[in-house]
Design an enzyme around this catalytic site. Structure first.
Site, PDB file in Angstrom:
ATOM      1  N   ASP A   1       8.472   5.162   0.770  1.00  0.00           N
ATOM      2  CA  ASP A   1       7.486   6.229   0.609  1.00  0.00           C
ATOM      3  C   ASP A   1       7.286   6.849   1.985  1.00  0.00           C
ATOM      4  O   ASP A   1       8.145   6.703   2.861  1.00  0.00           O
ATOM      5  CB  ASP A   1       6.178   5.652   0.026  1.00  0.00           C
ATOM      6  CG  ASP A   1       5.329   6.697  -0.688  1.00  0.00           C
ATOM      7  OD1 ASP A   1       4.854   7.623  -0.011  1.00  0.00           O
ATOM      8  OD2 ASP A   1       5.140   6.589  -1.908  1.00  0.00           O
TER       9      ASP A   1
ATOM     10  N   ALA B   1       2.736   0.750  -9.490  1.00  0.00           N
ATOM     11  CA  ALA B   1       2.192   0.068  -8.315  1.00  0.00           C
ATOM     12  C   ALA B   1       2.299   0.997  -7.119  1.00  0.00           C
ATOM     13  O   ALA B   1       3.016   2.008  -7.164  1.00  0.00           O
ATOM     14  CB  ALA B   1       2.935  -1.242  -8.037  1.00  0.00           C
ATOM     15  N   LYS B   2       1.584   0.684  -6.072  1.00  0.00           N
ATOM     16  CA  LYS B   2       1.684   1.431  -4.813  1.00  0.00           C
ATOM     17  C   LYS B   2       1.091   0.577  -3.714  1.00  0.00           C
ATOM     18  O   LYS B   2       0.191  -0.234  -3.960  1.00  0.00           O
ATOM     19  CB  LYS B   2       0.926   2.761  -4.895  1.00  0.00           C
ATOM     20  CG  LYS B   2       1.467   3.831  -3.977  1.00  0.00           C
ATOM     21  CD  LYS B   2       2.756   4.405  -4.514  1.00  0.00           C
ATOM     22  CE  LYS B   2       3.215   5.620  -3.723  1.00  0.00           C
ATOM     23  NZ  LYS B   2       4.368   6.280  -4.364  1.00  0.00           N
ATOM     24  N   GLY B   3       1.576   0.758  -2.511  1.00  0.00           N
ATOM     25  CA  GLY B   3       1.032  -0.017  -1.414  1.00  0.00           C
ATOM     26  C   GLY B   3       1.352   0.606  -0.082  1.00  0.00           C
ATOM     27  O   GLY B   3       1.958   1.677  -0.004  1.00  0.00           O
TER      28      GLY B   3
ATOM     29  N   ALA C   1      -1.419  -2.268  -4.603  1.00  0.00           N
ATOM     30  CA  ALA C   1      -2.176  -2.044  -5.839  1.00  0.00           C
ATOM     31  C   ALA C   1      -1.219  -2.089  -7.019  1.00  0.00           C
ATOM     32  O   ALA C   1      -0.182  -1.425  -7.010  1.00  0.00           O
ATOM     33  CB  ALA C   1      -2.894  -0.696  -5.791  1.00  0.00           C
TER      34      ALA C   1
END
Length: 439
Positions: A164, A123-125, A78
């Site tokens: 993460d 962002a992150k995923g 994202a």
């Protein structure tokens, strides 16, 4: 503890009602955005844009298992907002990764970068997988295939992943190598959180915990609490919680409780946290420590740790642990959020009403993305920094960011969360207004 601000929270009968379903990261992020916007003059069109991600990429990630069978996992990336610079944010391997979680966390990354005044967007995923179910070889193959699936949407000037939950330096090394092999040249700046031997930065792994400790020290000093008189409870003894606890202990605070997934240990006289490995160093080490010391410490649940009578509570495990159900039982004077999203929106209102100061995650644990920025600079310039320089630069950046938020707390009589969001949102909104909308 005497408060430097007057509570503006609604009376109990007007408290928001929390659903029996856990609040998603996206729901919390959007509520916090709407609330922050009430303290600023922001164009409605800009605000509406910030409620939505710029893009969400969903990919299928096939994996050949060690036994020759093939499983297909779902991966996400994202990308929320890049008005201030390339997207930046972690990759997590966890069975509960969802699209909405990635979107919500990417929004938090936008605010986190902005409150630190870094030239990045959020962002992150991640991949929907239990990393414990994978062998090391399977994890490598999964990572390399995921890198190939998202290769067109990441890059050192586009979107820069980082570790993460369920990932780490080795994961980033595989991702960087897979990306570089396809590009035909070594590109260390495509990810951060790598091992230093291939362009990673010294001090990156402990940076989020270090920033939590710095922010705790500054906040305690602001409210007139000498650190040597401060008691601290830390939920979660992973990298963030362990590093924060060790540093606060080193600086003179008394850490009276720590926990892992199985429960907590509590000693009002203080725990020697240097003797307990972090979860990354030795999984469930708190449990092993409790068994070793026996009756010398009290055994508590993670829920009971949250309700201890301490000066500072650091929820550093997972999200949504402080809710409307237990917010009235929180007995700390200051909550410093080490995890992402540990306090629900409804709980936040209750804590504000009770005069408990909550220093939000987007400021407190921002040391990770800050040292990631340092790593990115080192990669671009092909020049490594010493650990001492990283610590000095992080200290400066964290104190500057904390001071900017404190100024907003004082100027507008806001909570720490509202002040942090106001600082971040004003910077992002000004950038959008300066750049405009095209076409």
């Amino acid at each position: 503890m005497a408060s430097n601000q007057q509570s503006t929270a609604p009376p109990e009968e007007h408290r928001p009602v929390e659903s029996t379903e856990p609040e998603t990261a996206l729901e919390t992020a959007r509520r916090q955005l709407d609330r922050a916007a009430t303290h600023l003059e922001i164009d409605d069109a800009v605000l509406e844009r910030l409620k939505h991600p710029a893009a969400v990429h969903e990919v299928a990630v096939p994996l050949e298992r060690d036994d020759g069978s093939v499983d297909v996992f779902t991966g996400y990336r994202a990308q929320h907002d890049s008005v201030r610079g390339p997207y930046k944010g972690g990759l997590r391997y966890h069975p509960e990764v969802t699209r909405d979680e990635c979107v919500g966390l990417s929004m938090w990354m936008t605010w986190k970068c902005a409150v630190m005044d870094l030239p990045f967007g959020g962002a992150k995923g991640g991949i929907v997988v239990d990393p414990k179910s994978l062998s090391d070889e399977e994890t490598e193959r999964l990572t390399r295939r995921f890198a190939q699936e998202i290769r067109d949407v990441i890059g050192p000037t586009t979107d820069i992943p980082a570790p993460d939950m369920g990932t780490g330096p080795e994961t980033m090394a595989w991702l960087m190598d897979a990306y570089s092999m396809q590009e035909g040249e070594t590109i260390p700046g495509v990810v951060t959180g790598k091992p230093p031997v291939i362009g990673g930065s010294h001090g990156r792994e402990e940076a989020p915990g270090r920033s939590v400790a710095i922010v705790t020290r500054e906040t305690c000093d602001y409210y007139g609490y000498p650190l040597e008189d401060v008691t601290v409870a830390v939920q979660g003894f992973g990298s963030v919680g362990a590093n924060a606890a060790r540093l606060l202990d080193e600086w003179g605070a008394t850490v009276v409780a720590v926990s892992d997934v199985n429960g907590a240990v509590y000693d009002p006289d203080g725990i020697d946290v240097a003797d307990i490995p972090s979860h990354d160093e030795e999984p469930e080490a708190v449990t092993a420590y409790a068994a070793a010391v026996g009756t010398d410490v009290d055994r508590l649940s993670n829920d009971e740790l949250l309700e201890l009578d301490v000066d500072v509570l650091v929820p550093a495990a997972v999200g949504n642990v402080i809710t409307a159900d237990n917010a009235d039982a929180i007995d700390a004077d200051i909550v410093v959020e080490g995890a992402n999203g540990p306090t629900t929106f409804a709980a936040d209102t209750i804590l504000e009403e009770r005069g408990i100061h909550v220093v939000p995650d987007i400021l407190a644990n921002a040391g990770g993305v800050t040292v990631s920025y340092f790593e990115w600079l080192q990669d671009i310039n092909r020049r490594a920094w010493s650990l001492e320089r990283v610590h000095e630069e992080l200290e400066t950046e964290m104190v500057d960011a904390w001071s900017a938020v404190r100024d907003e707390v004082e100027a507008k009589d806001l909570t720490w969360r509202d002040a942090a969001y106001a600082v971040a949102l004003s910077r992002v909104a000004k950038a959008h207004e300066a750049r405009g909308l095209w076409p």
